[in-house]
Design a protein around this motif. Structure first.
Motif, PDB file in Angstrom:
ATOM      1  N   PRO A   1     -38.277  -3.644  24.256  1.00 55.00           N
ATOM      2  CA  PRO A   1     -39.621  -3.733  24.362  1.00 55.00           C
ATOM      3  C   PRO A   1     -40.181  -5.046  23.590  1.00 55.00           C
ATOM      4  CG  PRO A   1     -38.682  -1.978  23.412  1.00 55.00           C
ATOM      5  CD  PRO A   1     -37.561  -2.785  23.515  1.00 55.00           C
ATOM      6  N   ASP A   2     -39.589  -5.529  22.788  1.00 56.11           N
ATOM      7  CA  ASP A   2     -40.006  -6.868  22.000  1.00 56.11           C
ATOM      8  C   ASP A   2     -40.242  -7.930  23.151  1.00 56.11           C
ATOM      9  OD1 ASP A   2     -39.263  -9.259  19.654  1.00 56.11           O
ATOM     10  OD2 ASP A   2     -41.002  -8.257  19.494  1.00 56.11           O
TER      11      ASP A   2
ATOM     12  N   PHE B   1     -43.456  -2.578   4.311  1.00 53.84           N
ATOM     13  CA  PHE B   1     -43.624  -3.870   4.328  1.00 53.84           C
ATOM     14  C   PHE B   1     -45.113  -4.437   4.012  1.00 53.84           C
ATOM     15  CE2 PHE B   1     -39.518  -5.027   6.431  1.00 53.84           C
ATOM     16  CZ  PHE B   1     -39.091  -3.985   6.782  1.00 53.84           C
TER      17      PHE B   1
ATOM     18  N   ILE C   1     -33.443  -1.689   9.168  1.00 51.94           N
ATOM     19  CA  ILE C   1     -33.550  -0.767   8.013  1.00 51.94           C
ATOM     20  C   ILE C   1     -33.720   0.785   8.403  1.00 51.94           C
ATOM     21  CG2 ILE C   1     -34.908   0.139   5.899  1.00 51.94           C
ATOM     22  CD1 ILE C   1     -35.534  -2.889   5.612  1.00 51.94           C
ATOM     23  N   TYR C   2     -34.281   0.980   9.537  1.00 51.43           N
ATOM     24  CA  TYR C   2     -34.469   2.330   9.989  1.00 51.43           C
ATOM     25  C   TYR C   2     -33.364   2.698  11.020  1.00 51.43           C
ATOM     26  CZ  TYR C   2     -38.817   2.613   7.230  1.00 51.43           C
ATOM     27  OH  TYR C   2     -39.470   2.675   6.082  1.00 51.43           O
ATOM     28  N   GLY C   3     -32.247   2.059  11.197  1.00 56.64           N
ATOM     29  CA  GLY C   3     -31.213   2.442  11.870  1.00 56.64           C
ATOM     30  C   GLY C   3     -30.924   2.038  13.304  1.00 56.64           C
ATOM     31  N   ALA C   4     -31.726   0.870  13.596  1.00 56.74           N
ATOM     32  CA  ALA C   4     -31.542   0.465  15.223  1.00 56.74           C
ATOM     33  C   ALA C   4     -30.294  -0.664  15.308  1.00 56.74           C
ATOM     34  CB  ALA C   4     -32.866  -0.169  15.462  1.00 56.74           C
TER      35      ALA C   4
ATOM     36  N   LYS D   1     -28.898   1.095  20.679  1.00 54.95           N
ATOM     37  CA  LYS D   1     -30.178   1.460  20.098  1.00 54.95           C
ATOM     38  C   LYS D   1     -31.120   0.568  19.711  1.00 54.95           C
ATOM     39  CE  LYS D   1     -28.948   6.049  18.520  1.00 54.95           C
ATOM     40  NZ  LYS D   1     -28.648   6.958  17.377  1.00 54.95           N
TER      41      LYS D   1
ATOM     42  N   ARG E   1     -40.755 -11.660  15.211  1.00 52.97           N
ATOM     43  CA  ARG E   1     -41.357 -11.437  13.987  1.00 52.97           C
ATOM     44  C   ARG E   1     -40.286 -10.819  12.844  1.00 52.97           C
ATOM     45  NH1 ARG E   1     -46.703  -7.775  13.531  1.00 52.97           N
ATOM     46  NH2 ARG E   1     -45.700  -7.162  11.505  1.00 52.97           N
TER      47      ARG E   1
ATOM     48  N   TRP F   1     -45.546  -1.711  20.535  1.00 52.28           N
ATOM     49  CA  TRP F   1     -45.678  -0.905  21.813  1.00 52.28           C
ATOM     50  C   TRP F   1     -45.361   0.734  21.307  1.00 52.28           C
ATOM     51  CZ3 TRP F   1     -42.087  -4.585  19.999  1.00 52.28           C
ATOM     52  CH2 TRP F   1     -40.822  -3.987  19.399  1.00 52.28           C
TER      53      TRP F   1
ATOM     54  N   ASP G   1     -40.202  -9.322  10.069  1.00 46.40           N
ATOM     55  CA  ASP G   1     -40.250  -8.090   9.598  1.00 46.40           C
ATOM     56  C   ASP G   1     -39.945  -6.930  10.595  1.00 46.40           C
ATOM     57  OD1 ASP G   1     -43.941  -7.852   9.381  1.00 46.40           O
ATOM     58  OD2 ASP G   1     -42.739  -8.513  10.945  1.00 46.40           O
ATOM     59  N   LEU G   2     -40.455  -7.109  11.802  1.00 47.02           N
ATOM     60  CA  LEU G   2     -40.178  -5.884  12.703  1.00 47.02           C
ATOM     61  C   LEU G   2     -38.465  -5.910  12.922  1.00 47.02           C
ATOM     62  CD1 LEU G   2     -42.504  -6.484  15.782  1.00 47.02           C
ATOM     63  CD2 LEU G   2     -42.631  -5.050  13.789  1.00 47.02           C
TER      64      LEU G   2
ATOM     65  N   MET H   1     -33.768   7.053  15.524  1.00 36.12           N
ATOM     66  CA  MET H   1     -32.345   6.488  15.416  1.00 36.12           C
ATOM     67  C   MET H   1     -31.169   7.475  14.968  1.00 36.12           C
ATOM     68  SD  MET H   1     -33.073   3.508  16.679  1.00 36.12           S
ATOM     69  CE  MET H   1     -34.195   4.336  17.725  1.00 36.12           C
TER      70      MET H   1
ATOM     71  N   GLU I   1     -36.334  -6.616  10.675  1.00 29.46           N
ATOM     72  CA  GLU I   1     -35.850  -5.959   9.498  1.00 29.46           C
ATOM     73  C   GLU I   1     -36.231  -4.580   9.703  1.00 29.46           C
ATOM     74  OE1 GLU I   1     -38.120  -8.123   6.370  1.00 29.46           O
ATOM     75  OE2 GLU I   1     -36.389  -9.684   6.231  1.00 29.46           O
ATOM     76  N   ALA I   2     -37.411  -4.232   9.949  1.00 29.90           N
ATOM     77  CA  ALA I   2     -37.774  -2.820  10.084  1.00 29.90           C
ATOM     78  C   ALA I   2     -36.648  -2.410  11.107  1.00 29.90           C
ATOM     79  CB  ALA I   2     -39.251  -2.523  10.357  1.00 29.90           C
ATOM     80  N   ALA I   3     -36.511  -2.697  12.071  1.00 25.86           N
ATOM     81  CA  ALA I   3     -35.518  -1.972  13.073  1.00 25.86           C
ATOM     82  C   ALA I   3     -34.235  -1.825  12.603  1.00 25.86           C
ATOM     83  CB  ALA I   3     -35.399  -3.091  14.166  1.00 25.86           C
TER      84      ALA I   3
ATOM     85  N   TYR J   1     -34.447   0.388  21.968  1.00 28.92           N
ATOM     86  CA  TYR J   1     -35.456   0.759  21.075  1.00 28.92           C
ATOM     87  C   TYR J   1     -36.231  -0.510  20.497  1.00 28.92           C
ATOM     88  CZ  TYR J   1     -34.414   5.574  21.648  1.00 28.92           C
ATOM     89  OH  TYR J   1     -34.009   6.563  22.386  1.00 28.92           O
ATOM     90  N   TYR J   2     -35.714  -1.903  20.243  1.00 26.22           N
ATOM     91  CA  TYR J   2     -36.342  -2.801  19.694  1.00 26.22           C
ATOM     92  C   TYR J   2     -36.495  -3.913  20.555  1.00 26.22           C
ATOM     93  CZ  TYR J   2     -37.192  -6.783  16.716  1.00 26.22           C
ATOM     94  OH  TYR J   2     -37.571  -8.099  16.423  1.00 26.22           O
TER      95      TYR J   2
END
Lengths: 241, 249
Positions: free
Chosen positions: B168-169, A78, B153-156, B160, B144, A86, B146-147, A99, B149-151, B164-165
């Motif tokens: 905590p966010d 990005f 894209i990386y399978g969250a 999960k 956010r 965190w 992009d966060l 994941m 989107e990152a979650a 994991y997202y």
């Protein structure tokens, strides 16, 4: 998904409905990414380049068109790093692996390998707040590589960095590409960057984003950014924008 | 292969020093507090055994009420932001619900449950839930992109993604909302216990007021506020500091 066939974007269009009107962001975008190829999408701001990358990543659906042979294992880097505040460096890099349900030993091994590749040994337990911009982007790259993707998508990965850090990271991206032979699709608004890095430059016009021209970059590697041929190609691309 | 480093050791060392300093300050504070409590307890201004017994039974009500409210608030906030359709229905409903005067609930609860600690606990749930819910909704809506989107894209996905997202966010907003809700709970507790005629520090102070024991009442209220302050110092302030690592830059 077949990783040996080229990725084909076929007539991708995207519009958003805004108060009854259609805001057309992309129109009829088609090009091919061959295996192991470094493709740069270059264009001015607001041209739909990032939207196109997100369509490739599968997080936005195209309004029309389709993508053929897009691998499911892809890494995304990005513009503003998108590291989870965190999590430590180690945990950020391991995120995709966690994941995917890999066991602890496998995760440790992969993270160790990527930390070594990006040169951040000793910072594994640091949080993103404690890192510089260049370090954060390295973690972003490591996170993308850790899942062993078949294609890497980079959304203006260097634009948030100062020139010296960007220059170093540019060289590192090239080095990673040469080591790993992954297909890379990178969005940039810097023409010199595209000419330095890419095998294929997709020049896009904006509002809506359309493919203006696809240029095969035949400059030999390693590319000298001070040659006549380099500047000639930069001028050619800039002339199209 | 060239990898340049930009190292910030001074930043890390300064943070460690600050954390150590904070720990010593907290320890010093706790010692001072315990000393004050010990001295106060040795005076005969109040029936201290009664006071502390009632305070801890009220604390029990607040803690139970808080945990139920916190769980419901998280569920409501996640539901309200699930999609635009649900949001358009649920958020206005929650907005109206939070404006309902909570003290008006007590007579209804008394009819349903009788004179019972659960009347106070349910009342506290209704008091605490709104600050947490609305801070969480605001946090989720201002996440956010992009966060997120990152979650993705990386399978969250699914559970999960929540673990994991999303959770905590939401954590800093959860703590902020909890601090507000907790404060409102203590404020409302005294009135609730008096109206519901349930034993607790609120009822105890109310009785002192009724009996005209002004000196004891002043001491009792001072100790009440002091103990709430201590609870904030040992629970919420450390959590608030800890939650700063979860905040986006």
């Amino acid at each position: 998904m077949n990783s040996k066939k080229p990725i084909q974007l076929l007539r991708i269009s995207k519009w958003f409905d805004e108060k009854g009107d259609k805001l057309r962001v992309l129109e009829d975008v088609s090009f091919t990414v061959h295996l192991g190829e470094f493709v740069c999408i270059v264009g001015s701001s607001g041209g739909g380049k990032s939207t196109l990358l997100r369509i490739l990543a599968g997080i936005i659906e195209p309004s029309e068109g389709r993508i053929i042979n897009m691998p499911t294992e892809l890494g995304f880097v990005f513009q503003n790093f998108a590291l989870f505040p965190w999590l430590t460096v180690h945990e950020n890099i391991a995120f995709g692996l966690t994941m995917a349900g890999l066991d602890k030993k496998q995760i440790e091994a992969r993270v160790k390998e990527e930390v070594k590749r990006i040169g951040l040994q000793g910072f594994e337990q640091s949080h993103p707040k404690e890192l510089s911009g260049g370090m954060k982007q390295r973690v972003g790259i490591a996170r993308a590589l850790a899942i062993q993707p078949q294609v890497l998508l980079l959304d203006e990965p260097l634009s948030a960095l100062d020139e010296i850090t960007a220059k170093n990271l540019r060289a590192d991206i090239l080095s990673i590409w040469q080591q790993t032979h992954k297909s890379i699709v990178m969005v940039t608004h810097l023409v010199e960057e595209a000419v330095q890095l890419a095998d294929t430059i997709v020049v896009m016009s904006s509002r809506p984003g359309r493919v203006h021209k696809i240029i095969k970059n035949t400059l030999p590697r390693p590319r000298d950014t001070r040659t006549k041929e380099f500047f000639k190609l930069v001028d050619e691309v800039e002339g199209l924008l | 292969m060239r990898f340049s480093h930009v190292i910030h050791p001074n930043g890390t060392i300064r943070q460690r020093r600050n954390r150590r300093k904070q720990r010593w300050l907290s320890l010093g504070f706790i010692i001072i507090v315990l000393t004050i409590l010990l001295i106060a307890t040795r005076s005969n201004t109040l029936n201290w055994y009664e006071f502390y017994t009632f305070f801890f039974s009220s604390l029990f009500s607040v803690v139970i009420g808080y945990f139920i409210a916190a769980l419901l608030a998280v569920i409501l906030a996640l539901a309200a932001t699930k999609n635009k359709f649900i949001e358009n229905i649920l958020v206005p409903f929650l907005d109206v619900a939070q404006s309902f005067p909570t003290f008006a609930l007590i007579p209804v609860l008394l009819v349903l449950f009788g004179t019972n600690r659960w009347v106070v606990i349910i009342f506290l749930v209704v008091t605490i839930i709104w600050p947490i819910t609305f801070t969480l909704i605001a946090a989720i809506k201002s996440e956010r992109e992009d966060l997120s989107e990152a979650a993705t894209i990386y399978g969250a996905h699914g559970i999960k993604r929540l673990r994991y997202y999303r959770l905590p966010d939401m954590f800093p907003a959860f703590i902020t909302g909890s601090i507000i809700g907790w404060g409102e709970a203590w404020e409302a507790l005294i009135g609730a216990e008096i109206i519901a005629k349930v034993t607790g520090v609120g009822a105890y102070l109310g009785k002192l007021g009724e009996n005209g024991s002004v000196a004891q009442l002043i001491v009792g209220i001072t100790m009440y506020l002091f103990l709430i302050f201590v609870l904030n110092e040992i629970i919420w302030i450390p959590l608030l500091n800890y939650s700063s690592r979860y905040q986006n830059e």
